[in-house]
Design an enzyme around this catalytic site. Sequence first.
Site, PDB file in Angstrom:
ATOM      1  N   LEU A 134       0.834  -1.201   0.000  1.00 22.19           N
ATOM      2  CA  LEU A 134       0.000   0.000   0.000  1.00 22.19           C
ATOM      3  C   LEU A 134       0.871   1.253   0.000  1.00 22.19           C
ATOM      4  O   LEU A 134       0.520   2.266  -0.612  1.00 22.19           O
ATOM      5  CB  LEU A 134      -0.922  -0.001   1.214  1.00 22.19           C
ATOM      6  CG  LEU A 134      -2.049  -1.043   1.196  1.00 22.19           C
ATOM      7  CD1 LEU A 134      -2.786  -1.049   2.518  1.00 22.19           C
ATOM      8  CD2 LEU A 134      -3.018  -0.767   0.054  1.00 22.19           C
ATOM      9  N   TYR A 135       1.994   1.195   0.705  1.00 27.17           N
ATOM     10  CA  TYR A 135       2.923   2.324   0.697  1.00 27.17           C
ATOM     11  C   TYR A 135       3.378   2.626  -0.727  1.00 27.17           C
ATOM     12  O   TYR A 135       3.346   3.777  -1.178  1.00 27.17           O
ATOM     13  CB  TYR A 135       4.125   2.006   1.583  1.00 27.17           C
ATOM     14  CG  TYR A 135       5.287   2.964   1.398  1.00 27.17           C
ATOM     15  CD1 TYR A 135       5.198   4.270   1.860  1.00 27.17           C
ATOM     16  CD2 TYR A 135       6.466   2.557   0.758  1.00 27.17           C
ATOM     17  CE1 TYR A 135       6.252   5.154   1.676  1.00 27.17           C
ATOM     18  CE2 TYR A 135       7.513   3.437   0.578  1.00 27.17           C
ATOM     19  CZ  TYR A 135       7.405   4.729   1.045  1.00 27.17           C
ATOM     20  OH  TYR A 135       8.444   5.609   0.862  1.00 27.17           O
ATOM     21  N   ALA A 136       3.783   1.578  -1.451  1.00 29.81           N
ATOM     22  CA  ALA A 136       4.234   1.770  -2.828  1.00 29.81           C
ATOM     23  C   ALA A 136       3.108   2.315  -3.702  1.00 29.81           C
ATOM     24  O   ALA A 136       3.334   3.159  -4.581  1.00 29.81           O
ATOM     25  CB  ALA A 136       4.741   0.444  -3.391  1.00 29.81           C
ATOM     26  N   THR A 171       0.673   4.281  -2.805  1.00 25.95           N
ATOM     27  CA  THR A 171       0.469   5.714  -2.564  1.00 25.95           C
ATOM     28  C   THR A 171       1.558   6.545  -3.229  1.00 25.95           C
ATOM     29  O   THR A 171       1.302   7.649  -3.706  1.00 25.95           O
ATOM     30  CB  THR A 171       0.436   6.040  -1.061  1.00 25.95           C
ATOM     31  OG1 THR A 171       1.680   5.688  -0.439  1.00 25.95           O
ATOM     32  CG2 THR A 171      -0.697   5.302  -0.371  1.00 25.95           C
TER      33      THR A 171
END
Length: 462
Positions: free
Chosen positions: A276-278, A280
């Site tokens: 999810l970080y990637a 965003t």
Amino acid sequence: MKSKNSNSLPADMYLFDSPKTLQNPLLQHRENASHLHPSTPGKAKMERNNHFGDVQSRSYNFFFVLCVSLFILMAGAYMLRGENSSVEKKFRDVRETENAIPEMWRSQAWQKSVRQSCHVKRDDGFVVLVTGAAGFVGSHVAKALKKRGDGVVGLDNFNNYYDPSLKRARQSLLDKAGVFVIEGDINDAILLKELFDMIPFTHVMHLAAQAGVRYALENPGSYVHSNIAGLVTLLEQCRKANPQPAFVWASSSSVYGLNTKVPFAESDRTDQPASLYAATKKAGEEFVHTYNHIYGLSITGLRFFTVYGPYGRPDMAYFSFTQNILAGKPITIYQGAGKADLARDFTFIDDIVKGCVASLDTAEKSTGTGGKKRGPAQLRTFNLGNTSPVTVPTLVSILEKHLKVKAKKNFVKMPRNGDVPFTHANVTLARNELGYNPTTDLTSGLKKFVKWYQTYYEVATS
């Protein structure tokens, strides 16, 4: 052995960007079932996927990222619904203080601190707003810019993703260097307007973000808040400014996701995020492209590869390994398929700072005026890495040498948590256009980190 900080990192920290921190008890991780990628640095071959095809189109990538962004936004909205949601509280706190804090911002003392911090001491010097200034990379970049005579003011919300006392220590260093760090949120449009009305920024170095791959599994809403909503709020202020500043921001090497072609080049596909970080950060790259296209903002994106060094983040492997080795606690080393060693393109902070400063120096002026585009504007993306991936066992052996202590190692399979088995940067583009040339190898860089660590935490050495 004694420490300035009574808190200690747990022994079973994740390998990279662990959600466990020095102070926050909510950041306890949950290990999930193993999901491995059978690739090793330097030996991986491009895997053809018939579903995606060999030819990519910009429209497909944009549609993909739009879908991912909508998914994250919906997930974030769900997270924000609860009355006790910490992310909702952050939004609410900002809104509740909109009417109370502006008086402080308009006080002579506050404005004097901002203006003095933005004072330029060199010919043709920049006036730079550095977001995330109390963070690892942000503090080093702000200090370097101030040292060479640029005007610099910082902005940071000092959240507790990891021990805030380390952020305060960085703030203290910046204060001594003449950099004023404002405590505020990048989502606070009123604060940003106040700053931009007061100071004609020539550049914005946007380094504020919710970091960490695994914490996104615990709190996806915080990533929407910082990495998407915060980015857009800041871009909105920049596009309205007159003159518009050049905008340099931190993307991430995480955007390469499940791409198996190595080394990673800026032209490689980035439509398969593994976390999810990637997602965003990839969504952020699409947002800045749009603001560049519509409003004429000059924008440079920087994809950092595993930055390490003094005053680094405690949730990173090299940091937690150091603490646990010195405490006599075991460290957990994750492995890929067939017990393959994981590897990272570890990049020393001084090399990253040089790349950031070079990005500012080579950034062209924005072409918009008050939000109206006057012509095409510069849009660039660069990898900033070391180009020499090192396996995690090698990292540990180097730390053992510098610490003069043998580590207690536990080898386990890498869990399914959004992490990837390796990273490897191709920096040809940054070398040609920025003059970027990383010079610090991992052995030398870790030696500097260990020296800082032992001094900062008052580690007793034999």
